[in-house]
Every structure is written in structure tokens, then in C-alpha cells.
Design an enzyme around this catalytic site. Structure first.
Site, PDB file in Angstrom:
ATOM      1  N   SER A  74      34.937  19.841  78.339  1.00 59.77           N
ATOM      2  CA  SER A  74      36.277  20.285  78.686  1.00 59.77           C
ATOM      3  C   SER A  74      37.288  19.280  78.167  1.00 59.77           C
ATOM      4  CB  SER A  74      36.421  20.428  80.204  1.00 59.77           C
ATOM      5  OG  SER A  74      36.328  19.156  80.830  1.00 59.77           O
ATOM      6  N   LYS A  75      38.568  19.553  78.430  1.00 57.15           N
ATOM      7  CA  LYS A  75      39.643  18.691  77.917  1.00 57.15           C
ATOM      8  C   LYS A  75      39.520  17.257  78.413  1.00 57.15           C
ATOM      9  CE  LYS A  75      43.104  22.328  77.287  1.00 57.15           C
ATOM     10  NZ  LYS A  75      44.426  22.838  77.715  1.00 57.15           N
ATOM     11  N   ARG A  76      38.925  17.081  79.580  1.00 53.41           N
ATOM     12  CA  ARG A  76      38.841  15.705  80.102  1.00 53.41           C
ATOM     13  C   ARG A  76      37.901  14.833  79.258  1.00 53.41           C
ATOM     14  NH1 ARG A  76      35.502  18.421  83.740  1.00 53.41           N
ATOM     15  NH2 ARG A  76      33.430  17.524  84.053  1.00 53.41           N
ATOM     16  N   GLY A 102      38.054  14.822  76.021  1.00 52.95           N
ATOM     17  CA  GLY A 102      38.731  14.587  74.747  1.00 52.95           C
ATOM     18  C   GLY A 102      39.122  15.916  74.126  1.00 52.95           C
TER      19      GLY A 102
END
Length: 475
Positions: free
Chosen positions: A242-244, A246
Site C-alpha cells: 500500500s501507499k505506506r 512507498g
């Protein structure tokens, strides 16, 4: 039994509700490679029936990402939003055979039924209130598929084997919404049948949808494709990527200076292998790719590995290719329309020293500067007043050099060190700073060749002027 055409046909069917993420790109790549390996067809379909969330910008971002990766399609893109008549015709087949029915339950009623089921410890599935009402089309009414009450539906999956689902655990799913648009599970079955898709390769987050889709295939009398559900991509913490973790957008990697070859090579290795090989040409990928070599375990995304691959592809790329890719990144640092010959010379100097095109653009800025800005720490350490005479003397020798080439400059440096009794390293670093402004760069002989004699001599004169203006040490 699974039935397929002899002609392999795969598809990629993203929803245009955002960018193309890494997981979706890998799915597209696996489908593309399988089609190319088998001389089949790869179809692109845009699943845009979600009118509220689908956008033209997201569609364009998906197409741009596919083109950047080199994943060309043979048919499409097809848009579900304009295929309403096709879906309606298939819906009439279900209604005519009593395998679908209209439902008038309101969202509030459905939520009340759901809460009641949860309170009683039952699965919160639709209770069939409208199954036998014999309703016809009307405002606010949806169409539900009549799921079998008993038995099981078995998914025959290339990777996972046979996965059985009890029909009573499934639901009378909505196949047409009240707005007249089909739902995902219905539209995808119709489209895959209409487009003669033989192999469905997708993430295993879709596995729970597959028994419902198989029931729809059977109800409509359609041949089943081959299913292959691949494991998800995980972050370093083993949670779903996921975005967390990167960047997850494909085009974010383009913006960060990655080459499409590196991203493709990396993505294919997230869940597929061929012996111990790590680096593949596109021709090799097409030749070697097969579903039998897909891994059954989730792959972990490792950005360091991707960066290593990117460095490899920059280092081994042709000067002409990398120079062309470098241009927009130079523009971002204010260097516009460099001469092709000079740009290629600069690129050649930097190929083996850059991990990304952003690195290369930043490292190469000094080549294009009219006047070099010296790093303060480097200037304080190496551009001392005592080196002014050395720089002036070297400039005179360079101006008289007959063989202005890498070999000629290398020989001049050695001769200059021998004649002056100064160690080569004590000449090289001041020269590097006056030529590039910093202490790390390509070889100073390469830099001087790329800059050319006149530009090099001007930078030497600027260096002499700079150190001459500095107060003597200890003053």
C-alpha cells in the site's frame, strides 16, 4: 470441466478509479506475456460501470502506464459503460429461465436484515424475500441472481488446485443495479464470454468472486475459462502493498527516473521465476514465461532490488536511448534543448554512475553550466590559494596539448605530476572541483573531453581567479 479455445486470449480489465498500481501492472504483465508466449491475443477492457468513481483522467493514466511499460494490446480498449445493450440481452436470458428475479428491498430494509442476521449469529446474506414475488422491472428495483441453495461450486485453479465453495454460503447477488448498470460479477462474465477470453489471470483477492462467476457462466450456458489466481504483493512488513510502503503508482516510478525495462523485469520476478536467472530481455521473458512457473506464495516488494535493476539497465543501455530518456529530467533542473551530440557525450560519462535518471540529471548539471558553483566544503578543502599557480600552469599545458583526447589528457596529467613533483591525487581533486564544483564526478579526463578544450580552459581560469581572491591561509 474447463473449456478453452485453442487460440489463447487473455485480458487486463482495470477499473478507472485511480492510477495503475504495481499489483495491477503485474497482473497486466502476466496476461500480456502469456498471450505473447502463445502467439495469442491480449485484450484491454476498461471496467467503468461505477459512474461515480470512474474518471477520464484515471482511464488516461492507465493507458499511459500501459504504453510506458510497453504492454501493447491487440484489441480494445473496450469500455463497459457503452456495452449496456449486450448486458441487457444476457440479463433477459437469466430472467427468462427464472434464474434471476427483481428485488424491491430498500437499502434500509437490507441493512435491517443484515443486522438481524448478525444478532442471531447467521451469515449476513440476502434472505430471498423477493425470490417468489414475481416482480417486474420498476423504479428502485434491482435484479438478483438466484443462487443454488445446496451443493458446492468448485474453482479449478492452476495455482491453487481445486477450491470448493458451499453454495448456501453464497448470496443471491445483485447482477443489475437500480440505475440500469450491471454489477461487476455479471458484467465481467458477459464480457469475458463475448471476448472469448480463454485464461483469466488475476490477483487472488478475486478468488471469492470466482464461484459466483462460475455459477453465472453455467446459468448462461457459457464455456468456462481457465482460472489462475496469483498471490498478492506484500510490503516488507508482510502486509499487503500500500501507499505506506512507498510509491505504488506505476507512473510514479517513471517520475522518479526508473526505466520501463527495469520495472517490467522487476514485476515479472514478483511471483515468477526461470531457474536462477534475474535479468531478462523482453524476448527472453516472452520465450520463457509460463503459468507453471508462477509462485504460490506472496512476493515481497523490495525497492532496493528494483533500484539495483534500474542501475543495471541504465548502465547497459545505449547512449542514444538513455540520452533521449534523460531530456525531460534535465528540463526539470532547468536544462532545456541540449545539443544531441553534447548530451550523448555527457550521458556516456554518467551511465555507470547513476541509479536513476534523476540521479543522472542532477549529477550532470555542471556540464551545462556557464559558470560552476563550487560546493563550499569542497572549495574550502581543495581550492586553497596555494593551488592557483598549479592550476594556471596546468591550463597552459592543456592549451598546448596536441592530442586532446582521453588518452592524451591522461598522459598529460602523469607528465605534469612527474615534472612538478606533485602527487597526482593532489592535482586531481582541485581540478575536479574547478571543473565540476564537487568532489565526486566522472573521471576528470572524461569530463575535460566532454566539456571540450575551450570550456575546460575557461573553468580553469575561473578556478585560478577564485583561489587568487581568497586570503592566504593563516591571515
Amino acid at each position: 470441466m474447463m473449456t478453452v479455445d485453442n487460440n489463447i486470449r487473455t485480458r487486463f480489465a482495470p477499473s478507472p478509479t485511480g492510477y495503475l498500481h504495481i499489483g495491477g501492472a503485474r497482473t497486466a504483465l502476466f496476461n500480456w506475456l502469456y498471450a505473447r508466449h502463445n502467439n495469442g491475443a491480449f485484450i484491454l477492457r476498461i471496467e467503468d460501470t461505477d459512474k461515480e468513481r470512474s474518471t477520464a483522467a484515471s482511464t488516461q493514466a492507465i493507458l499511459d502506464s500501459m504504453r510506458w511499460l510497453g504492454l501493447d494490446w491487440d484489441e480494445g480498449p473496450f469500455f463497459q459503460s457503452v456495452r449496456g445493450e449486450i448486458y441487457s440481452a444476457y440479463l433477459e436470458k437469466l430472467l427468462a429461465t427464472k434464474q434471476a428475479y427483481y428485488c424491491e428491498c430498500t437499502p434500509a430494509q437490507l441493512e435491517a436484515k443484515r443486522q438481524e442476521a448478525l444478532t442471531q449469529g447467521r451469515k449476513p446474506k440476502y434472505d430471498g424475500t423477493c425470490r417468489e414475488k414475481g416482480l417486474v422491472a420498476g423504479a428502485g428495483r434491482v435484479v438478483r441472481f438466484r443462487c443454488p441453495d445446496f451443493g458446492e461450486t468448485v474453482v479449478h485453479d492452476i495455482l491453487k488446485g481445486n477450491v470448493a465453495f458451499r453454495n448456501e454460503e453464497l448470496d443471491d447477488l445483485v447482477v443489475f443495479r437500480s440505475d440500469g448498470f450491471p454489477t461487476y460479477n455479471f458484467a465481467v462474465v458477459v464480457d469475458d464470454a463475448e471476448m472469448r477470453i480463454t485464461h483469466i489471470i488475476r490477483g487472488d483477492d478475486h478468488l471469492n468472486n470466482t464461484p459466483r462467476q462460475i455459477l453465472l457462466y453455467n446459468a448462461l450456458g457459457l464455456p468456462l475459462p481457465v482460472f489462475c489466481h496469483v498471490p498478492m504483493i506484500l510490503g516488507a512488513d508482510k502486509a499487503r502493498l500500500s501507499k505506506r510502503h512507498g510509491a505504488t503508482s506505476v507512473m510514479a516510478y517513471q517520475e522518479m527516473g526508473y526505466l520501463p525495462q527495469a520495472v517490467v523485469n522487476y514485476l515479472v520476478r514478483l511471483g515468477w521465476s526461470h531457474q536462477d536467472q534475474e535479468i531478462f530481455s523482453l524476448a527472453e521473458l516472452i520465450s520463457f514465461f509460463g503459468l507453471g512457473s508462477l509462485g504460490k506464495s506472496a512476493a515481497v516488494f523490495n525497492e532496493e532490488k528494483l533500484l539495483w535493476l534500474n542501475q543495471h539497465y541504465i548502465k547497459t543501455g545505449t547512449v542514444e536511448e538513455i540520452a533521449l530518456l534523460l531530456k525531460p529530467f534535465l528540463a526539470q533542473v532547468g536544462i532545456n534543448d541540449p545539443a544531441d551530440g553534447f548530451l550523448q557525450q555527457v550521458t556516456a560519462d554518467l551511465l555507470t554512475r547513476s541509479k536513476t535518471l534523476i540521479d543522472m540529471a542532477q549529477a550532470g548539471m555542471f556540464y551545462f553550466a556557464d559558470k560552476v558553483a563550487y560546493d563550499e566544503e569542497a572549495a574550502n578543502k581543495f581550492l586553497l590559494p596555494s593551488v592557483g599557480a598549479i592550476l594556471a600552469q596546468f591550463a597552459q599545458c592543456l592549451a598546448e596539448l596536441q592530442d586532446y583526447s582521453k588518452a592524451g589528457i591522461e598522459q598529460l596529467l602523469r607528465n605534469f605530476a612527474a615534472d612538478t613533483g606533485i602527487k597526482l591525487k593532489d592535482i586531481a581533486q582541485p581540478l575536479r572541483v574547478v571543473l565540476t564544483g564537487k568532489t565526486v564526478s566522472p573521471g576528470i579526463d572524461e569530463v575535460m573531453v566532454s566539456l571540450g578544450r575551450e570550456k575546460t580552459l575557461q573553468r580553469l581560469r575561473d578556478g585560478v581567479e577564485f583561489v587568487g581572491a581568497k586570503p592566504p591561509q593563516g591571515s
